[in-house]
Design a protein around this motif. Sequence first.
Motif, PDB file in Angstrom:
ATOM      1  N   MET A 154      47.466  92.115  78.653  1.00  0.00           N
ATOM      2  CA  MET A 154      46.400  93.040  79.055  1.00  0.00           C
ATOM      3  C   MET A 154      45.557  93.436  77.851  1.00  0.00           C
ATOM      4  N   PHE A 155      46.224  93.778  76.768  1.00  0.00           N
ATOM      5  CA  PHE A 155      45.576  94.172  75.521  1.00  0.00           C
ATOM      6  C   PHE A 155      44.596  93.079  75.081  1.00  0.00           C
ATOM      7  N   SER A 156      45.082  91.850  75.018  1.00  0.00           N
ATOM      8  CA  SER A 156      44.237  90.744  74.558  1.00  0.00           C
ATOM      9  C   SER A 156      43.127  90.437  75.559  1.00  0.00           C
ATOM     10  N   ALA A 157      43.405  90.619  76.858  1.00  0.00           N
ATOM     11  CA  ALA A 157      42.374  90.374  77.872  1.00  0.00           C
ATOM     12  C   ALA A 157      41.221  91.359  77.715  1.00  0.00           C
ATOM     13  N   HIS A 158      41.538  92.613  77.361  1.00  0.00           N
ATOM     14  CA  HIS A 158      40.479  93.592  77.136  1.00  0.00           C
ATOM     15  C   HIS A 158      39.575  93.158  75.975  1.00  0.00           C
ATOM     16  N   ILE A 159      40.177  92.699  74.891  1.00  0.00           N
ATOM     17  CA  ILE A 159      39.395  92.278  73.736  1.00  0.00           C
ATOM     18  C   ILE A 159      38.627  90.999  74.050  1.00  0.00           C
ATOM     19  N   TRP A 160      39.253  90.110  74.806  1.00  0.00           N
ATOM     20  CA  TRP A 160      38.561  88.875  75.220  1.00  0.00           C
ATOM     21  C   TRP A 160      37.328  89.250  76.034  1.00  0.00           C
ATOM     22  N   ALA A 161      37.476  90.178  76.979  1.00  0.00           N
ATOM     23  CA  ALA A 161      36.363  90.594  77.824  1.00  0.00           C
ATOM     24  C   ALA A 161      35.258  91.247  76.996  1.00  0.00           C
ATOM     25  N   LEU A 162      35.650  92.086  76.032  1.00  0.00           N
ATOM     26  CA  LEU A 162      34.674  92.724  75.168  1.00  0.00           C
ATOM     27  C   LEU A 162      33.917  91.676  74.347  1.00  0.00           C
ATOM     28  N   SER A 163      34.647  90.742  73.771  1.00  0.00           N
ATOM     29  CA  SER A 163      34.025  89.686  72.973  1.00  0.00           C
ATOM     30  C   SER A 163      33.078  88.854  73.828  1.00  0.00           C
ATOM     31  N   HIS A 164      33.536  88.508  75.030  1.00  0.00           N
ATOM     32  CA  HIS A 164      32.728  87.686  75.929  1.00  0.00           C
ATOM     33  C   HIS A 164      31.442  88.425  76.315  1.00  0.00           C
ATOM     34  N   GLY A 165      31.561  89.716  76.590  1.00  0.00           N
ATOM     35  CA  GLY A 165      30.392  90.491  76.957  1.00  0.00           C
ATOM     36  C   GLY A 165      29.361  90.552  75.843  1.00  0.00           C
ATOM     37  N   VAL A 166      29.812  90.743  74.615  1.00  0.00           N
ATOM     38  CA  VAL A 166      28.897  90.778  73.476  1.00  0.00           C
ATOM     39  C   VAL A 166      28.197  89.424  73.329  1.00  0.00           C
ATOM     40  N   LEU A 187      30.507  94.092  68.203  1.00  0.00           N
ATOM     41  CA  LEU A 187      31.893  93.696  68.448  1.00  0.00           C
ATOM     42  C   LEU A 187      32.853  94.509  67.584  1.00  0.00           C
ATOM     43  N   GLU A 188      32.520  94.664  66.310  1.00  0.00           N
ATOM     44  CA  GLU A 188      33.414  95.393  65.410  1.00  0.00           C
ATOM     45  C   GLU A 188      33.587  96.845  65.852  1.00  0.00           C
ATOM     46  N   THR A 189      32.481  97.511  66.189  1.00  0.00           N
ATOM     47  CA  THR A 189      32.590  98.910  66.601  1.00  0.00           C
ATOM     48  C   THR A 189      33.288  99.038  67.950  1.00  0.00           C
ATOM     49  N   GLY A 190      33.036  98.077  68.863  1.00  0.00           N
ATOM     50  CA  GLY A 190      33.702  98.118  70.165  1.00  0.00           C
ATOM     51  C   GLY A 190      35.205  97.965  70.033  1.00  0.00           C
ATOM     52  N   ILE A 191      35.628  97.020  69.195  1.00  0.00           N
ATOM     53  CA  ILE A 191      37.058  96.843  68.959  1.00  0.00           C
ATOM     54  C   ILE A 191      37.636  98.084  68.285  1.00  0.00           C
ATOM     55  N   GLY A 192      36.866  98.673  67.347  1.00  0.00           N
ATOM     56  CA  GLY A 192      37.338  99.878  66.667  1.00  0.00           C
ATOM     57  C   GLY A 192      37.568 101.028  67.632  1.00  0.00           C
ATOM     58  N   ILE A 193      36.653 101.244  68.556  1.00  0.00           N
ATOM     59  CA  ILE A 193      36.805 102.307  69.553  1.00  0.00           C
ATOM     60  C   ILE A 193      38.043 102.056  70.409  1.00  0.00           C
ATOM     61  N   TYR A 194      38.241 100.813  70.809  1.00  0.00           N
ATOM     62  CA  TYR A 194      39.400 100.467  71.636  1.00  0.00           C
ATOM     63  C   TYR A 194      40.700 100.727  70.877  1.00  0.00           C
ATOM     64  N   LEU A 195      40.754 100.290  69.641  1.00  0.00           N
ATOM     65  CA  LEU A 195      41.985 100.448  68.864  1.00  0.00           C
ATOM     66  C   LEU A 195      42.269 101.912  68.539  1.00  0.00           C
ATOM     67  N   ARG A 196      41.223 102.696  68.300  1.00  0.00           N
ATOM     68  CA  ARG A 196      41.439 104.124  68.066  1.00  0.00           C
ATOM     69  C   ARG A 196      41.986 104.789  69.323  1.00  0.00           C
ATOM     70  N   GLY A 197      41.489 104.355  70.472  1.00  0.00           N
ATOM     71  CA  GLY A 197      41.982 104.910  71.732  1.00  0.00           C
ATOM     72  C   GLY A 197      43.466 104.663  71.933  1.00  0.00           C
ATOM     73  N   LEU A 198      43.967 103.565  71.392  1.00  0.00           N
ATOM     74  CA  LEU A 198      45.390 103.257  71.482  1.00  0.00           C
ATOM     75  C   LEU A 198      46.195 103.877  70.332  1.00  0.00           C
ATOM     76  N   GLY A 199      45.489 104.493  69.392  1.00  0.00           N
ATOM     77  CA  GLY A 199      46.169 105.077  68.245  1.00  0.00           C
ATOM     78  C   GLY A 199      46.583 104.050  67.218  1.00  0.00           C
ATOM     79  N   LEU A 200      45.929 102.880  67.230  1.00  0.00           N
ATOM     80  CA  LEU A 200      46.316 101.815  66.320  1.00  0.00           C
ATOM     81  C   LEU A 200      45.592 101.880  64.977  1.00  0.00           C
ATOM     82  N   ILE A 201      44.493 102.613  64.933  1.00  0.00           N
ATOM     83  CA  ILE A 201      43.834 102.871  63.656  1.00  0.00           C
ATOM     84  C   ILE A 201      43.449 104.339  63.614  1.00  0.00           C
ATOM     85  N   GLU A 202      43.296 104.845  62.408  1.00  0.00           N
ATOM     86  CA  GLU A 202      43.019 106.273  62.237  1.00  0.00           C
ATOM     87  C   GLU A 202      41.606 106.596  62.707  1.00  0.00           C
TER      88      GLU A 202
END
Length: 205
Positions: A154-166, A187-202
């Motif tokens: 699921m995690f990777s599918a979200h990033i795949w979808a984001l990348s595909h959309g960009v 793409l970089e900012t979109g991935i950053g927002i997603y990862l922050r939402g999961l608590g994976l980056i500060e």
Amino acid sequence: MRKRGYHHGNLRQALIEAALLLIEARGPTGFTLSEAAKQAGVTPAAVYRHFDGREDLIAEAARQGYEIFADLMQYAYDKGQPSALAAFEATGRAYLAFARKYPGHYIAMFESGISVNRTPELAAASSRARAVLERAADDLSQHIPPEQRPPAAMFSAHIWALSHGVVELFARNSPGTRSPYSPEDLLETGIGIYLRGLGLIEPDT
């Protein structure tokens, strides 16, 4: 162009390369097998020694695209190690780079309507590409408690979808979709927002 007929040294690959040029220029339904044969410099009858129809030809172009795509994703993942975050972000950038460098393959893979399950070989190539991103997602989410951790698929599918959309909206010159930001920044900012939402980056300070 001189007709080379049945004795072309690598007719099958010549037809695939001809189809990729036509796909890029006209889309996956904008050419005939006869046109692909003409582009490759062979007689139309020669095509049927290798492909039953246009969809079979496009499916093989897609399979080769997935193989290239998987190799690029794996290279990006390996280059980003030992940091799980760097490896994950690199696979996202590899998606954008692939779409730009191999537009014919990209269209055959994602815009032709050809199912990845059309042939076992195409399905295997597609799965290999997805597996790289899933592994990167799994690596990155290891410190999340198991009960809170999203499935890697699921995690990777979200990033795949984001990348595909960009790619679709901002990296392929779609009419009326200009952005004041580059596809890379989006793409970089979109991935950053997603990862922050999961608590994976500060969070940003």
